[in-house]
Design an enzyme around this catalytic site. Structure first.
Site, PDB file in Angstrom:
ATOM      1  N   PHE A 249       0.811  -1.227   0.000  1.00 51.32           N
ATOM      2  CA  PHE A 249       0.000   0.000   0.000  1.00 51.32           C
ATOM      3  C   PHE A 249       0.845   1.278   0.000  1.00 51.32           C
ATOM      4  O   PHE A 249       0.425   2.316   0.476  1.00 51.32           O
ATOM      5  CB  PHE A 249      -0.975   0.027   1.199  1.00 51.32           C
ATOM      6  CG  PHE A 249      -1.715  -1.266   1.367  1.00 51.32           C
ATOM      7  CD1 PHE A 249      -2.636  -1.683   0.427  1.00 51.32           C
ATOM      8  CD2 PHE A 249      -1.444  -2.099   2.445  1.00 51.32           C
ATOM      9  CE1 PHE A 249      -3.301  -2.886   0.571  1.00 51.32           C
ATOM     10  CE2 PHE A 249      -2.106  -3.307   2.594  1.00 51.32           C
ATOM     11  CZ  PHE A 249      -3.044  -3.699   1.650  1.00 51.32           C
TER      12      PHE A 249
ATOM     13  N   GLY B  13       2.253   2.415  -2.920  1.00 57.30           N
ATOM     14  CA  GLY B  13       2.174   3.043  -4.239  1.00 57.30           C
ATOM     15  C   GLY B  13       3.296   2.646  -5.183  1.00 57.30           C
ATOM     16  O   GLY B  13       3.568   3.360  -6.150  1.00 57.30           O
TER      17      GLY B  13
ATOM     18  N   ASP C 218       6.809  -5.760 -12.381  1.00 57.06           N
ATOM     19  CA  ASP C 218       6.097  -5.570 -11.116  1.00 57.06           C
ATOM     20  C   ASP C 218       6.250  -6.816 -10.243  1.00 57.06           C
ATOM     21  O   ASP C 218       6.472  -7.912 -10.761  1.00 57.06           O
ATOM     22  CB  ASP C 218       4.615  -5.283 -11.383  1.00 57.06           C
ATOM     23  CG  ASP C 218       3.925  -4.665 -10.169  1.00 57.06           C
ATOM     24  OD1 ASP C 218       4.630  -4.024  -9.350  1.00 57.06           O
ATOM     25  OD2 ASP C 218       2.701  -4.809 -10.039  1.00 57.06           O
ATOM     26  N   GLU C 219       6.123  -6.658  -8.931  1.00 47.88           N
ATOM     27  CA  GLU C 219       6.243  -7.771  -7.978  1.00 47.88           C
ATOM     28  C   GLU C 219       7.557  -8.535  -8.176  1.00 47.88           C
ATOM     29  O   GLU C 219       7.613  -9.763  -8.049  1.00 47.88           O
ATOM     30  CB  GLU C 219       5.055  -8.738  -8.115  1.00 47.88           C
ATOM     31  CG  GLU C 219       3.698  -8.103  -7.921  1.00 47.88           C
ATOM     32  CD  GLU C 219       3.326  -7.821  -6.464  1.00 47.88           C
ATOM     33  OE1 GLU C 219       4.202  -7.983  -5.584  1.00 47.88           O
ATOM     34  OE2 GLU C 219       2.181  -7.417  -6.235  1.00 47.88           O
TER      35      GLU C 219
ATOM     36  N   GLN D  87      10.021  -8.969  -6.428  1.00 52.44           N
ATOM     37  CA  GLN D  87      10.565  -9.703  -5.280  1.00 52.44           C
ATOM     38  C   GLN D  87      10.278 -11.202  -5.342  1.00 52.44           C
ATOM     39  O   GLN D  87      10.960 -11.997  -4.705  1.00 52.44           O
ATOM     40  CB  GLN D  87      10.031  -9.126  -3.960  1.00 52.44           C
ATOM     41  CG  GLN D  87       8.606  -9.538  -3.577  1.00 52.44           C
ATOM     42  CD  GLN D  87       7.524  -8.703  -4.262  1.00 52.44           C
ATOM     43  OE1 GLN D  87       7.830  -7.764  -4.988  1.00 52.44           O
ATOM     44  NE2 GLN D  87       6.263  -9.030  -4.023  1.00 52.44           N
TER      45      GLN D  87
ATOM     46  N   CYS E 122       1.308   4.373   8.305  1.00 58.13           N
ATOM     47  CA  CYS E 122       1.040   3.409   9.381  1.00 58.13           C
ATOM     48  C   CYS E 122      -0.421   3.505   9.825  1.00 58.13           C
ATOM     49  O   CYS E 122      -0.895   4.586  10.172  1.00 58.13           O
ATOM     50  CB  CYS E 122       1.969   3.684  10.557  1.00 58.13           C
ATOM     51  SG  CYS E 122       1.623   2.624  11.990  1.00 58.13           S
TER      52      CYS E 122
ATOM     53  N   CYS F 284      -0.573   4.634  13.796  1.00 64.51           N
ATOM     54  CA  CYS F 284      -0.178   5.929  14.362  1.00 64.51           C
ATOM     55  C   CYS F 284      -0.062   7.064  13.338  1.00 64.51           C
ATOM     56  O   CYS F 284       0.101   8.210  13.727  1.00 64.51           O
ATOM     57  CB  CYS F 284       1.140   5.791  15.116  1.00 64.51           C
ATOM     58  SG  CYS F 284       2.570   5.660  14.031  1.00 64.51           S
TER      59      CYS F 284
HETATM   60 ZN    ZN Z   1       3.021   3.405  13.671  1.00 63.52          ZN
END
Ligand code: ZN
Length: 190
Positions: A20, A22, A89-90, A92, A146, A149
């Site tokens: 997520f 981008g 893409d992807e 990994q 995140c 937080c």
């Molecule tokens: Zn956090």
């Protein structure tokens, strides 16, 4: 001397980050910009990613670009000679042979742009990413936010307990976390 041979413009660019963040959108942005300049592109992804479509790199907000699913990175070496830009893409999910393939393409004069997760769900460097980042001319880390937080997120926290490295990203399986919240979640999962 450089004037006596054809100058090549090959290079490797890495776009990496958590779920997520981008990454795919950034890959697509670069590919679209090249297309706009009439540069021929070829786009690939590992065959493992069958989330949405067989023929498209699809980002989470569904801007998409056509791509070819491949098993073996060496299949990328069969591109037409007039391809100027290769997108992956992807990345990994490929084995380390993808590094040599990217180097070979770049040495031929191709601009190679790869996007992938830099870390797995345990926060460990993911597959060929460290080697790709080392040989690349340019590395861009992109970040999610995140969910706990609101800091910049550098980690993909897996919400279920599967130990399988290849669980493809759906919103109910992963959440992006910052370093501190990720470390807390690892403690909770012990
Ligand atoms: Zn956090």
């Amino acid at each position: 001397m450089i004037a006596e041979r054809e100058k090549k413009f090959g290079c490797i660019e890495v776009v990496c980050g958590s779920m997520f963040s981008g990454k795919t959108e950034e890959l697509i942005r670069r590919l679209r910009r090249a297309q706009f300049a009439n540069q021929k592109i070829a786009t690939f992804k590992p065959v493992i990613d069958v989330r949405y479509s067989e023929e498209e790199v699809v980002s989470h907000d569904s801007h998409s670009i056509c791509s070819k699913p491949i098993q073996n990175p060496a299949e990328m070496l069969d591109i037409d000679p007039d391809v100027k830009v290769v997108g992956v893409d992807e990345v990994q999910f490929f084995d380390n042979s993808v590094v040599d393939v990217c180097q070979t393409l770049a040495n031929r004069g191709v601009r190679v742009i790869v996007a992938g997760l830099d870390q797995d769900y345990l926060g460990k460097p993911f597959g060929p990413m460290p080697a790709l980042m080392a040989v690349a001319e340019d590395v861009q880390k992109v970040h999610a936010i995140c969910v706990k937080c609101g800091c910049l997120a550098n980690h993909s926290h897996r919400l279920n307990r599967s130990k399988d490295l290849v669980v493809l990203g759906e919103k109910d399986v992963y959440e992006p976390l910052c370093r501190d919240c990720f470390n807390e979640s690892l403690k909770e999962n012990k």
